[in-house]
Design an enzyme around this catalytic site. Structure first.
Site, short mmCIF file in Angstrom:
data_model
loop_
_atom_site.label_atom_id
_atom_site.label_comp_id
_atom_site.label_asym_id
_atom_site.label_seq_id
_atom_site.Cartn_x
_atom_site.Cartn_y
_atom_site.Cartn_z
N ARG A 46 43.42 13.10 -31.44
CA ARG A 46 43.57 13.82 -32.71
C ARG A 46 44.53 15.00 -32.53
O ARG A 46 45.26 15.37 -33.43
CB ARG A 46 42.20 14.30 -33.24
CG ARG A 46 42.35 15.17 -34.47
CD ARG A 46 41.10 15.25 -35.38
NE ARG A 46 39.84 15.17 -34.71
CZ ARG A 46 39.31 16.13 -33.94
NH1 ARG A 46 39.96 17.27 -33.77
NH2 ARG A 46 38.14 15.96 -33.36
N TYR A 98 58.31 14.58 -55.86
CA TYR A 98 57.52 13.36 -55.73
C TYR A 98 56.18 13.56 -56.44
O TYR A 98 55.56 14.63 -56.32
CB TYR A 98 57.34 13.10 -54.24
CG TYR A 98 56.45 11.95 -53.89
CD1 TYR A 98 56.87 10.65 -54.10
CD2 TYR A 98 55.19 12.15 -53.33
CE1 TYR A 98 56.05 9.57 -53.78
CE2 TYR A 98 54.37 11.09 -53.00
CZ TYR A 98 54.81 9.80 -53.23
OH TYR A 98 54.00 8.74 -52.90
N ASP A 170 61.83 18.77 -48.81
CA ASP A 170 61.46 17.38 -48.56
C ASP A 170 62.77 16.59 -48.45
O ASP A 170 63.48 16.42 -49.44
CB ASP A 170 60.61 16.89 -49.74
CG ASP A 170 60.18 15.43 -49.61
OD1 ASP A 170 60.77 14.71 -48.79
OD2 ASP A 170 59.27 15.02 -50.37
#
Ligand SMILES: *Cc1c(COP(=O)(O)O)cnc(C)c1O
Length: 380
Positions: A46, A98, A170
């Site tokens: 993780r 988005y 982005d």
């Protein structure tokens, strides 16, 4: 190293134990420690895994960044970034995000006291006024989704810096092949690696790139603390996919340009959105800050909503599906698909009409693509 060499060689990690030229997939959750608390750099997947690091080395190299952190998805990467903010912090966005990004801000983090507000268009006046509300970030995409607006990154960064505000971009649509926002002064770049970077529509992933060690530290901490890690196998797939990024982007672009030109003179088309067309109102900015114009083309047909839906459901090669950036061509109807999570009124305000159609142009033979587009008009 030039880009086409970097995608092949940056971060490549030949296995020291076997000489395996390609790195193995480290499918392990845990790692042997030499004594309690003394690992060989990895203690739990993780938190970290060799396949994460290999991909991070490639991605940081492609974005000319010092650091990268990979995540389970693009929105996982964004969740990690937002989690470094605190209750009461504000984020200033520019319209054209988005749909899932919009939803994450407005339906999730707003409930935790992180306030998102946006301006429709970044004129210097509007931006100055909005920045005076002291946001932590100026947050945008360019080219935008789905209208392919292009913003002048360096000009926006300059104004944001004056206000001490970090810029977050982005870069999914352009991919690092066509645009490197960090070189233009942006502080944080993030990607949905699901799209062009992996390029084969078979994996979901995300990444954050930065030159700021504090941002890297925050992203790594968020991945481990929140559980936003990808699978080692997915990282391996993305590492494999990215090797052909140069070749794919060149073909995406040349195909998209020809599709845009085809639509531009078509009698059933009202408007074409492609930043590589000299008729696009941001053409000059795009030419200046990008090395090419990408593979996304949006179109407004001169058809009713029903006719538009019928048309795009009948292509033979071009699949009706969400997502983008894969080797195969896709078409989508933003109002009922990718942007359905944005309320109707807000959607219309942003210029996303019910007749708008978005194409992700793949790397097929252009003759076949144009034939599919042309012959399918006969169904309406
Ligand atoms: C797909 C996409 C995202 C979200 O990424 P996921 O990998 O689907 O979570 C964010 N931004 C853009 C521009 C995208 O196309």
């Amino acid at each position: 190293m030039k880009f086409a060499t970097k995608v092949i060689h940056a971060g490549n990690a030949t296995d020291p134990h076997t000489g395996s030229l390609m790195a193995p997939i480290y499918m392990t959750s845990t790692y042997l420690q030499e004594s309690p608390g003394e690992s060989q750099g990895y203690d739990y997947t993780r938190a970290n895994n060799p396949n994460f690091v290999i991909l991070e080395n490639i991605l940081s190299s492609l974005e000319n960044a010092k650091y990268a952190t990979v995540f389970s998805s693009g929105l996982g990467a964004l969740t990690g970034l937002i989690s470094t903010l605190s209750q009461g912090d504000r984020i200033l966005g520019i319209d054209g995000l988005y749909g899932g990004t919009y939803r994450l801000f407005n339906s999730v983090f707003s409930r935790f006291g992180i306030d998102f507000y946006s301006i429709p268009s970044p004129t210097p006046e509007a931006l100055e006024k909005a920045l005076s509300q002291k946001p932590k970030w100026l947050f945008f995409e360019t080219p935008t989704n789905p209208l392919l607006e292009v913003f002048d990154i360096a000009a926006l960064v300059k104004i944001a810096k004056k206000h001490g505000v970090l810029t977050v971009v982005d870069n999914t649509f352009a991919s690092p092949f066509f645009q490197n926002p960090l070189d233009l002064g942006v502080d944080i770049v993030w990607h949905s690696t699901t799209k062009y970077i992996s390029g084969h529509s078979d994996v979901v992933g995300g990444a954050v790139m930065t030159n700021d060690p504090e941002v890297k530290k925050g992203a790594d901490f968020a991945r481990k603390a929140i559980g936003l890690n990808p699978s080692p196998f997915d990282c391996w797939l993305i590492t494999r996919g990215v090797k052909t990024l140069t070749l794919r982007m060149e073909r995406h672009e040349s195909n998209a340009m020809q599709v845009a030109q085809y639509f531009e003179t078509h009698p059933k088309v009202k408007k074409v959105y492609y930043p590589g067309l000299p008729s696009h109102h941001n053409y000059e900015v795009a030419k200046r800050q990008m090395r090419g114009f990408g593979g996304m083309v949006s179109v407004e047909f001169d058809l009713s909503l029903e006719e538009t839906k019928k048309l795009i459901s009948n292509y033979k090669l071009i699949s009706l599906a969400e997502s983008l950036g894969g080797v195969e061509s896709l078409v989508c109807h933003p109002a009922s698909m990718t942007h359905a999570s944005i309320p109707v009124k807000e959607r219309h305000k942003q210029g996303i009409s019910d007749g708008l159609v978005r194409f992700s142009i793949g790397i097929e033979d252009i003759v076949d693509l144009i034939t599919d587009l042309e012959t399918t008009f006969s169904v309406i």
